[in-house]
Design an enzyme around this catalytic site. Structure first.
Site, PDB file in Angstrom:
ATOM      1  N   ARG A  49     -46.466 -54.656  70.452  1.00 56.84           N
ATOM      2  CA  ARG A  49     -45.258 -53.943  70.880  1.00 56.84           C
ATOM      3  C   ARG A  49     -44.763 -53.079  69.724  1.00 56.84           C
ATOM      4  NH1 ARG A  49     -40.830 -56.474  70.267  1.00 56.84           N
ATOM      5  NH2 ARG A  49     -41.402 -58.402  71.332  1.00 56.84           N
ATOM      6  N   TYR A 101     -34.763 -32.339  85.624  1.00 53.81           N
ATOM      7  CA  TYR A 101     -35.648 -33.186  86.418  1.00 53.81           C
ATOM      8  C   TYR A 101     -34.810 -34.235  87.167  1.00 53.81           C
ATOM      9  CZ  TYR A 101     -39.256 -36.732  87.240  1.00 53.81           C
ATOM     10  OH  TYR A 101     -40.077 -37.660  87.798  1.00 53.81           O
ATOM     11  N   ASP A 172     -36.452 -31.172  76.492  1.00 52.69           N
ATOM     12  CA  ASP A 172     -37.540 -31.734  77.290  1.00 52.69           C
ATOM     13  C   ASP A 172     -38.580 -30.619  77.435  1.00 52.69           C
ATOM     14  OD1 ASP A 172     -39.270 -32.542  79.316  1.00 52.69           O
ATOM     15  OD2 ASP A 172     -37.715 -33.668  80.379  1.00 52.69           O
ATOM     16  N   LYS A 197     -47.757 -35.347  82.367  1.00 59.80           N
ATOM     17  CA  LYS A 197     -47.964 -34.006  82.916  1.00 59.80           C
ATOM     18  C   LYS A 197     -49.014 -33.266  82.088  1.00 59.80           C
ATOM     19  CE  LYS A 197     -44.591 -35.601  85.439  1.00 59.80           C
ATOM     20  NZ  LYS A 197     -43.194 -35.291  85.176  1.00 59.80           N
TER      21      LYS A 197
HETATM   22  C1  PLP Z   1     -41.968 -36.042  85.112  1.00 61.47           C
HETATM   23  C2  PLP Z   1     -40.889 -35.592  84.241  1.00 61.47           C
HETATM   24  C3  PLP Z   1     -40.114 -36.523  83.527  1.00 61.47           C
HETATM   25  C4  PLP Z   1     -40.277 -38.009  83.691  1.00 61.47           C
HETATM   26  O1  PLP Z   1     -41.497 -38.470  83.184  1.00 61.47           O
HETATM   27  P1  PLP Z   1     -42.298 -39.734  83.752  1.00 61.47           P
HETATM   28  O2  PLP Z   1     -43.526 -39.759  82.919  1.00 61.47           O
HETATM   29  O3  PLP Z   1     -42.545 -39.498  85.201  1.00 61.47           O
HETATM   30  O4  PLP Z   1     -41.426 -40.934  83.543  1.00 61.47           O
HETATM   31  C5  PLP Z   1     -39.143 -36.019  82.677  1.00 61.47           C
HETATM   32  N1  PLP Z   1     -38.929 -34.696  82.540  1.00 61.47           N
HETATM   33  C6  PLP Z   1     -39.656 -33.782  83.221  1.00 61.47           C
HETATM   34  C7  PLP Z   1     -39.377 -32.339  83.015  1.00 61.47           C
HETATM   35  C8  PLP Z   1     -40.644 -34.195  84.098  1.00 61.47           C
HETATM   36  O5  PLP Z   1     -41.349 -33.276  84.773  1.00 61.47           O
END
Ligand code: PLP
Length: 379
Positions: A49, A101, A172, A197
């Site tokens: 962890r 998001y 982000d 992503k």
């Molecule tokens: C998908 C996404 C998230 C969340 O991420 P997860 O891996 O699904 O928890 C946060 N910000 C953006 C812009 C996203 O597209």
């Protein structure tokens, strides 16, 4: 290492040949614990962890790609975002770009607000709105650029410039990836990713990441990563690290394909509006050209026939798979109103029911356009 260009970093950063075998790829260290020579005498790893060598390699690669000093990997993008918000205390205020998001909005609005954190949503495409929302309790400014799903841009340098001392700017960077823009280079304090992503890029792993330059912020986040425990397993770290190696090639092709598709959609009368930072019609096209190396792989479009047309269209494509998520090698299509952004439906930041979102993949452009053309006959 930091002198190398991004393309070279994507392949080499964080990865050293395995000291015992010479394996060129960092192994999947599928272990929870590490044998100690004597009490508290170990080789830097005590418990997975806290630290795991596969995760260490991924974290170093992420930091290098974002041009930051420190990287931390999390079990998901949401876990990464949650860790950053845990830097705050009850009563602290965060200014949030209004087109975030859906899952980020849900975390802020339905979970963290219960712990006394305060949020104000503003259209961050105009930095003046961010400035106007500042309060004495403001500790954090949270922006996505481009946003999900409306692809609004925020001028990162302008927002970083207006943030008073002691107010962190977090970006982000999921939609751009460090290949298209590096927020730390523009004076942001914190970069966060859903590595699910573009960074992972193959729709086979869920993960998150945070990269920072400030040692103090890093140490607090590192403490939270271990104390809260939302860490990724070694196999997931390996898959993400492997995905990173082609990030530069993928982002180039995502952007090339998306530009051609955006032009195709803009010429088609089924669409009332096509939103893509690479189109001259995008209200922030100039900022996109200045801030991003390429416009990326995401397109949003509002269908002239509204909700019903959007639902028919997204159900009729074949190559564009109807699915949530984005950023993988394969093309995806979705209906934010009923899918990814359903949690915003009753709120001020609800999306248009006629909106369709495309994550343009790496297939041949002619096949992609043929698929859309056929599906549009059903609308
Ligand atoms: C998908 C996404 C998230 C969340 O991420 P997860 O891996 O699904 O928890 C946060 N910000 C953006 C812009 C996203 O597209």
């Amino acid at each position: 290492m930091t002198d190398y260009r991004p393309e070279t970093l994507a392949i080499h950063a964080g990865v050293e040949p395995d000291p015992t075998t010479g394996a060129i790829m960092t192994p999947i260290y599928q272990t929870s614990t590490y044998v100690q020579a004597a009490p508290a005498e170990h080789q830097g790893y005590e418990y997975s962890r806290t630290d795991n060598p596969t995760r260490t390699a991924l974290q170093a690669a992420l930091a290098a790609l974002e041009g930051g000093s420190y990287g931390l990997a999390f079990a998901s993008g949401m876990a990464a975002i949650d860790a950053i918000l845990r830097l705050l205390n009850p009563g602290d205020h965060t200014i949030v770009g209004d087109d975030v998001y859906g899952g980020t909005f849900r975390l802020f609005d339905q979970v963290l607000a219960r712990y006394g954190l305060q949020f104000t949503y503003v259209d961050a495409s105009d930095p003046a709105n961010v400035r106007a929302a500042l309060r004495p309790e403001t500790k954090l400014i949270w922006v996505e650029t481009p946003t999900n799903p409306l692809l609004k841009l925020t001028d990162i340098a302008a927002v970083a410039d207006l943030a008073p001392d002691g107010v962190w700017v977090a970006v982000d960077n999921t939609f751009s990836s460090p290949m298209l823009q590096r927020p730390l280079d523009r004076s942001a304090d914190i970069v966060v990713h859903s590595t699910t992503k573009y960074l992972g890029g193959h729709s086979d792993v869920v993960g998150g990441a945070v990269v920072v330059n400030d040692q103090g912020i890093y140490e607090e986040l590192k403490f939270l990563q271990n104390a809260v425990g939302a860490v990724p397993g070694p196999q997931d770290c390996f898959l993400t690290l492997r995905g990173l190696k082609t990030l530069h090639l993928r982002m180039e092709r995502h952007s090339e394909n998306a530009l051609q598709i955006a032009r195709f959609l803009a010429d088609h009368d089924a669409f009332a509006q096509v939103i893509y930072p690479g189109l001259e019609s995008h209200p922030q096209h100039e900022l996109a050209s200045r801030q991003m190396r390429a416009p990326g792989g995401m397109i949003s479009a509002i269908m002239a026939g509204g909700d019903a047309a959007a639902r028919r269209f997204v159900s009729a494509t074949r190559l564009f798979a109807l699915a949530e998520s984005l950023g993988g090698v394969e093309s995806l299509i979705e209906h934010p109103y009923s899918m990814t952004h359903a949690s915003t439906a009753e709120s001020d930041i609800a999306v248009d029911p006629g909106l369709v979102r495309f994550s343009v993949g790496l297939e041949h452009i002619d096949d992609l356009i043929a698929d859309l053309r056929t599906a549009l006959k059903e609308v």
